[in-house]
Structure formats: C-alpha cells, structure tokens
Design an enzyme around this catalytic site. Sequence first.
Site, PDB file in Angstrom:
ATOM      1  N   HIS A 153       5.659   1.841   7.187  1.00 16.96           N
ATOM      2  CA  HIS A 153       4.785   2.994   6.887  1.00 16.96           C
ATOM      3  C   HIS A 153       3.593   3.302   7.860  1.00 16.96           C
ATOM      4  O   HIS A 153       2.692   2.257   7.965  1.00 16.96           O
ATOM      5  CB  HIS A 153       4.399   3.161   5.628  1.00 16.96           C
ATOM      6  CG  HIS A 153       5.327   3.530   4.359  1.00 16.96           C
ATOM      7  ND1 HIS A 153       5.199   4.161   3.476  1.00 16.96           N
ATOM      8  CD2 HIS A 153       6.764   3.303   4.570  1.00 16.96           C
ATOM      9  CE1 HIS A 153       6.349   4.619   2.916  1.00 16.96           C
ATOM     10  NE2 HIS A 153       7.374   3.885   3.302  1.00 16.96           N
ATOM     11  N   TYR A 207      -1.359   9.467  -2.704  1.00 12.15           N
ATOM     12  CA  TYR A 207      -2.366   9.366  -3.823  1.00 12.15           C
ATOM     13  C   TYR A 207      -2.998  10.677  -4.286  1.00 12.15           C
ATOM     14  O   TYR A 207      -3.553  11.354  -3.379  1.00 12.15           O
ATOM     15  CB  TYR A 207      -3.550   8.478  -3.010  1.00 12.15           C
ATOM     16  CG  TYR A 207      -3.140   7.038  -2.749  1.00 12.15           C
ATOM     17  CD1 TYR A 207      -2.245   6.661  -1.495  1.00 12.15           C
ATOM     18  CD2 TYR A 207      -3.650   5.925  -3.592  1.00 12.15           C
ATOM     19  CE1 TYR A 207      -1.796   5.259  -1.451  1.00 12.15           C
ATOM     20  CE2 TYR A 207      -2.919   4.863  -3.453  1.00 12.15           C
ATOM     21  CZ  TYR A 207      -2.177   4.523  -2.251  1.00 12.15           C
ATOM     22  OH  TYR A 207      -1.623   2.925  -1.901  1.00 12.15           O
ATOM     23  N   PRO A 263      -5.241  -1.931  -8.592  1.00 10.37           N
ATOM     24  CA  PRO A 263      -4.089  -1.896  -7.662  1.00 10.37           C
ATOM     25  C   PRO A 263      -4.002  -0.765  -6.689  1.00 10.37           C
ATOM     26  O   PRO A 263      -3.389  -0.477  -5.644  1.00 10.37           O
ATOM     27  CB  PRO A 263      -2.544  -1.580  -8.607  1.00 10.37           C
ATOM     28  CG  PRO A 263      -3.387  -0.990 -10.025  1.00 10.37           C
ATOM     29  CD  PRO A 263      -4.553  -1.723 -10.195  1.00 10.37           C
ATOM     30  N   LYS A 320      -3.903  -4.188  -2.689  1.00 10.26           N
ATOM     31  CA  LYS A 320      -4.576  -5.631  -2.190  1.00 10.26           C
ATOM     32  C   LYS A 320      -4.225  -6.984  -2.868  1.00 10.26           C
ATOM     33  O   LYS A 320      -4.407  -8.035  -2.259  1.00 10.26           O
ATOM     34  CB  LYS A 320      -6.104  -5.414  -1.973  1.00 10.26           C
ATOM     35  CG  LYS A 320      -6.700  -4.561  -1.158  1.00 10.26           C
ATOM     36  CD  LYS A 320      -6.355  -4.608   0.344  1.00 10.26           C
ATOM     37  CE  LYS A 320      -6.416  -3.524   1.349  1.00 10.26           C
ATOM     38  NZ  LYS A 320      -5.695  -3.591   2.264  1.00 10.26           N
ATOM     39  N   TYR A 334      -6.975  -0.214   4.616  1.00 13.71           N
ATOM     40  CA  TYR A 334      -5.923  -0.081   3.715  1.00 13.71           C
ATOM     41  C   TYR A 334      -4.868  -1.010   4.561  1.00 13.71           C
ATOM     42  O   TYR A 334      -4.034  -1.505   3.991  1.00 13.71           O
ATOM     43  CB  TYR A 334      -5.424   1.431   3.754  1.00 13.71           C
ATOM     44  CG  TYR A 334      -4.212   1.609   2.948  1.00 13.71           C
ATOM     45  CD1 TYR A 334      -2.919   1.264   3.360  1.00 13.71           C
ATOM     46  CD2 TYR A 334      -4.283   2.104   1.584  1.00 13.71           C
ATOM     47  CE1 TYR A 334      -1.757   1.611   2.439  1.00 13.71           C
ATOM     48  CE2 TYR A 334      -3.168   2.341   0.649  1.00 13.71           C
ATOM     49  CZ  TYR A 334      -2.008   2.031   1.155  1.00 13.71           C
ATOM     50  OH  TYR A 334      -1.052   2.076   0.312  1.00 13.71           O
TER      51      TYR A 334
HETATM   52  C1  PHB Z   1       3.500   0.297  -5.684  1.00  9.53           C
HETATM   53  O1  PHB Z   1       4.323   0.518  -5.066  1.00  9.53           O
HETATM   54  O2  PHB Z   1       3.867  -0.428  -6.665  1.00  9.53           O
HETATM   55  C2  PHB Z   1       2.053   0.630  -5.339  1.00  9.53           C
HETATM   56  C3  PHB Z   1       1.847   0.827  -3.826  1.00  9.53           C
HETATM   57  C4  PHB Z   1       0.621   1.300  -3.586  1.00  9.53           C
HETATM   58  C5  PHB Z   1      -0.609   0.975  -4.584  1.00  9.53           C
HETATM   59  C6  PHB Z   1      -0.123   0.402  -5.719  1.00  9.53           C
HETATM   60  C7  PHB Z   1       1.033   0.276  -6.084  1.00  9.53           C
HETATM   61  O3  PHB Z   1      -1.818   1.146  -3.959  1.00  9.53           O
END
Ligand code: PHB
Length: 389
Positions: A72, A202, A294, A298, A384
């Site tokens: 990505h 997000y 989450p 990280k 990130y």
């Molecule tokens: C997930 O795919 O479970 C996931 C991806 C990004 C995040 C948190 C969880 O920031």
Amino acid sequence: MRTQVAIIGAGPAGLLLGQLLFKAGIDNVIVERQTSEYVLGRIRAGVLEQVMVELMDECGVGARMHREGLVHEGIELLFKGARHRIDFPSLTHGKTVMVYGQTEVTRDLMEARAAAGLATVYDVGDTVSLHDFEGTAPKLRYRKDGQSHEIECDFIAGCDGFHGASRASVPKGAIREYEKIYPFGWLGLLADVPPVFHELIYAHTERGFALCSMRSATRSRYYVQVPLEEKVENWSDEAFWNELRRRLDPEARERLVTGPSLEKSIAPLRSFVAEPMRFGRLCLAGDAAHIVPPTGAKGLNLAASDVKYLASGLIEHYRERSSVGLDHYSDRALRRIWKAERFSWWFTMLMHKFPGDFDRKVQEAELDYLVHSNAASTALAENYVGLRL
Ligand code: PHB
Ligand code: APR
C-alpha cells in the site's frame, strides 16, 4: 530440559524471536498457554512496516507475504464528507507498508518453526512460573498433562502479551507502568467481501470514528467506534453495516459490498508502557511490555522492533561474549516504543469522537491543516510507514 533462551508466548513476538535465534544457532524453547489452533484463531491487525517485512525475510518466512500481501502506497483520511489521500512514497522517499494479516504472519512463523523441528510446548494453560531470573541460571516451570516440567536456561524472553506471567513476575518496586484508557472501543467485523477501496480509509465523522481495512482483495476488515459499555451481542450484521454506511462518504457508501460476518468483536483501547524491559536474565518484548491503541497499526510492528533489538543483544552475548546489546536493550527499545506510543495516541485523539464541540472543531482544524500542509502530511506519513530502527 535445558535450553539457551526460554521464550514464553507463541504470538508474533515469541515466534519471531525464536526464528531469529534459531537462524543464529541459539537454542530456544517456546512455551505457550493456548493451543496453536487458538493462537491462529485470533483476529488482529494487518499493516506491516518495512521493518517487519524485512524481519520476516530475515527469518526466511517472507515468501507467502510477498506473494499474497498487498503493498500500500497511501491511506485516505475522510472528514467533513470528503476524502484526502496521504501518499507515502512522495512524503517518505519511497516507503510503503504491506497489508498482510497478523494471523498469516503467525501461521508462516509457526510452520517454519515446526519444519525446523524446534521445541514449542502448546496448551500449558496458566501454569508457567519464572524463577531465579535475577541470577545467572533462570528457570521456567510449567505443568502439562498432569506433569510438572522445568526448563533451565540462560535467558527468559517474556513474549506473553499484556496479560502474561512475565511482567507479573517482576517485583512491583522494580517496574514503572504508564497507562491511558480511552473512553470508547472499536467494534470490528471481518467478512469475505471485496474492500470498499484499494487503500485504507480512516474516517472522522460526527457519529464517531470508522476504519475501512482489508486482509486481501476478497476479505475486508471494518471498524466503528462504539461507547465502552457497548456489547457485541447488541450488534447484528445489518446494524453494523448500516452504521458503517452512515460514517462513509457517498462514493464509498455506494461501493460498499456487505455480507455475513466471519468475526465480530469489540476491543477496548489502551496506551500502556512498562519500564524498564529487562530484569537480570528476563527481558520483556511486545505486548508484554507495551500496548498501543490500534489506530496507528503499531502493535505488531513494535513487537517486531523489540525482537530485532533483543535478538541482536542475545546473539552478541553468545557470539562475542559481550553484554553491551542486552545492557542497552531496554533503553533502545523504549525510545522507539514511546515514539510509536505518541503517534498512536495523537492519531487516536485526532480521529475519534470525544464529548464537546470545541474539541471537535479543533480536530477538524487539525485535519484541514494536515491534508494541506506538506510538513504535517510528512509527519503523519513517516510515522505511519514506521520510523527507522
Ligand atoms: C486492520 O486491518 O485490522 C487494521 C488496519 C489499520 C489499523 C488498525 C487495524 O490502524
Ligand atoms: N504462559 C504462556 N503463554 C502465555 C501466557 C502464559 N502465562 N500468557 C499469555 N501467553 C501467550 C498468549 O496466549 C499469546 O499467544 O503469549 C502470547 C502473546 O502473544 P500476543 O498477545 O499476540 O503478543 P505479541 O506476541 O507481543 O504480539 C503483539 O499481537 O495482540 C497483538 O495487537 C497486538 O499486534 C500486536 C501483537
């Protein structure tokens, strides 16, 4: 039984450490509370920093990740009804992330460990106890099938997660704990439906945070922020999909493909760090020493950097009879941990709904600044994709 390093926990931290030590010719045993099926049944995050990708390759277990993982090059931030892309390569001199489920990481590491014939004792329950790790001859004891067992070793690696026995075995006066509990949880759903978009979205909305993620081109992972007191049994699949739709922009809402949930659960959000991470011959790594919300993905990546530092310290001990790496393990790991804790806390405070209109207006102003300032976008992108080791 005798080994050089006794590892508690067969999650990503324990399995990664076991593999790195094996590659370096250092004997190790893993003792795990649950069955291997139970460990593989856990649904966890799925975004790997370059550090983690390189560690999988170093362990010789990266083939399927490169074959099936998704590279990505950015994420989308959705706020005030509009989406804004954060491009990683242009902001971080070419860096990207790899989307590959933690379950798959764990499976690849478990299979490699079994293929190498390394000792892993599963399903010991809560019977592990740690002994004499302040001296130079620590021991692990555990019970299995009604039998008591003892492992004599040189080092114990506490890779047994937040609720494990390792950190709990450290005298209270020898450890400092820092914690922040967030006043909401994440309701997550896993389904075999194509992702709504090819990158993660997000979303900051008046109804609360939402995240559109994925495990592959045919399996999606979605989250919505819910109050702490929410119960997953109150959420039908239909109720989840309707709430997610209400937090998406029109295009994503139109494209969303829904289907029956394979898994649905609510996770609380916490920031936590225990200091130091070394107590004589016991070293903590991964969730045993720290937890992040989450939002910044990280958790797995911090476990990886802990293990990288710890493995190099242990290898140095055995190869060069030097304790420098181990003596600096805790400080070195904590410098990277606290930077990831800060980023995860910042991103969580920015994206989630808190009481009060003033805070919401400040969040919207910061998001507006973030997507229109190269400096601010760079700060988000470089954290990130992962800061250097
Ligand atoms: C997930 O795919 O479970 C996931 C991806 C990004 C995040 C948190 C969880 O920031
Ligand atoms: N004895 C033996 N094993 C134990 C004990 C114990 N007393 N307590 C816990 N364990 C095992 C757990 O069953 C689990 O398999 O230790 C393992 C710890 O694994 P994780 O909790 O996954 O922690 P870690 O390996 O540090 O990986 C961190 O996992 O939970 C996610 O979000 C987290 O992505 C991050 C990653």
